[in-house]
Write a protein that holds these residues in place. Structure first.
Motif: not given
Length: 351
Positions: A8, A289-290, A293, A296-297, A336
């Motif tokens: 990914s 990844v953005s 993202a 959010d993590e 989440w």
């Protein structure tokens, strides 16, 4: 979800996808439709240094194979593979003093173009051998699909290797031999006259040259151009293996919470890292990844810690994390974790 093979993470240069789309368009198919079915953003194709993930590359290959109904697509791709598709490495190959230099250079820098394969080069008494190995199996829930994709990728690579050598040096390559570990496919006969000799059902996947070929000079040998291209290869390798790979950690380090105000914006983080927001976004895209993202993590980890280890009310936690409306925090947390903040806290208290 674990990703042990980095499937990914964006690692495959967009130029390779461009070539496959070019072949499909020549067959009469719509590039935008293929990208839509492959779930690859069209905007990536407007970025010269963009990369796609192995998952996206496999999906693009499978969609193309399915639409074309032509399993000889790997042969066609290899026959059409241009040196310029390899970026700085392609220009270094073109200006190399000899085929030997070109092969040794490819073994050194190939992993920055296709990290899922490895090239080894060694010599026997009368043969020089390029061996191509997968660094991991093709991942698919369907065995037949995995085998088809595996063969397609190997065909692209191995025929591409021969085409590269032919474009570099003046020589009759009729005595070049390919050895592959799969049985002869039905479409092979159609392409036989365009290909070197291929031996099927062999133990390894190799391109075998007579030793006399390897030290042939290249047609465009240029020491100055070679050194310049080599420097670009080294710079790209450093950029890809260090800066791009470490950018996630660097961004996470800057995502520090200011209570009641929230986290820094992408623009603020980019400024702290001494780059433009556009450059930071591009670097993150290359890793698959953005910024959102990653944000959010970090938010999720902080929210879990506060819910589990503090006596703060849900509304207080929402405000502490920078949410003006507690309902927005509740929606985000459920996205989440699959639970509301209240459900999460109650479940933890029962443990």
């Amino acid at each position: 979800m674990k990703d042990p093979y980095g499937l990914s993470k964006a690692s495959i240069p967009i130029s390779y996808a461009h070539l496959l789309l070019e072949i499909m368009v020549e067959k009469g198919f719509s590039a935008s439709e293929i990208l839509h079915q492959s779930k690859i953003p069209l905007t990536l194709f407007n970025q010269l240094d963009a990369r796609i993930t192995p998952i996206q590359w496999s999906r693009l290959a499978w969609v193309s194979l399915t639409l074309a109904q032509d399993l000889g697509l790997g042969y066609q791709y290899g026959l059409k593979l241009r040196l310029t598709a390899h970026g700085p490495m392609g220009y270094a190959l073109m200006s190399s003093p000899s085929l030997r230099y070109a092969i040794e250079l490819a073994t050194q820098f190939f992993n920055m173009r296709l990290k899922d394969y490895k090239i080894d080069f060694y010599e026997e008494t009368q043969r020089s051998i390029i061996e191509i190995k997968q660094t991991h199996p093709v991942i698919s829930q369907h065995h037949e699909q995995a085998e088809t994709l595996r063969r397609f990728f190997y065909e692209c690579l191995m025929i591409g290797v021969v085409q590269t050598a032919q474009s570099l040096a003046e020589h009759d390559f009729s005595n070049v031999e390919l050895q592959v570990d799969w049985p002869e496919p039905p479409y092979h006969e159609k392409f036989r006259h365009q290909l070197p000799r291929i031996l099927f059902n062999q133990a390894k996947n190799q391109v075998c040259y007579p030793s006399s070929i390897i030290d042939l000079p290249t047609k465009m040998a240029d020491q100055t151009a070679f050194q310049q291209a080599l420097a670009q290869c080294e710079a790209e390798q450093i950029r890809f293996s260090e800066q791009i790979q470490d950018i996630i950690l660097r961004v996470k380090t800057e995502l520090l919470l200011v209570p009641q105000k929230g986290y820094p914006s992408l623009e603020t983080v980019a400024q702290r890292l001494h780059m433009s927001s556009r450059t930071l976004r591009r670097h993150l895209n290359l890793t698959g990844v953005s910024y959102l993202a990653l944000l959010d993590e970090i938010k999720y980890q902080e929210a879990k810690k506060l819910l589990f280890n503090s006596d703060m009310e849900i509304q207080e936690i929402a405000l502490y994390l920078g949410y003006i409306q507690p309902a927005n925090f509740a929606r985000a947390f459920k996205k989440w974790s699959g639970m509301t903040p209240i459900q999460f806290r109650e479940k933890k208290q029962k443990i």
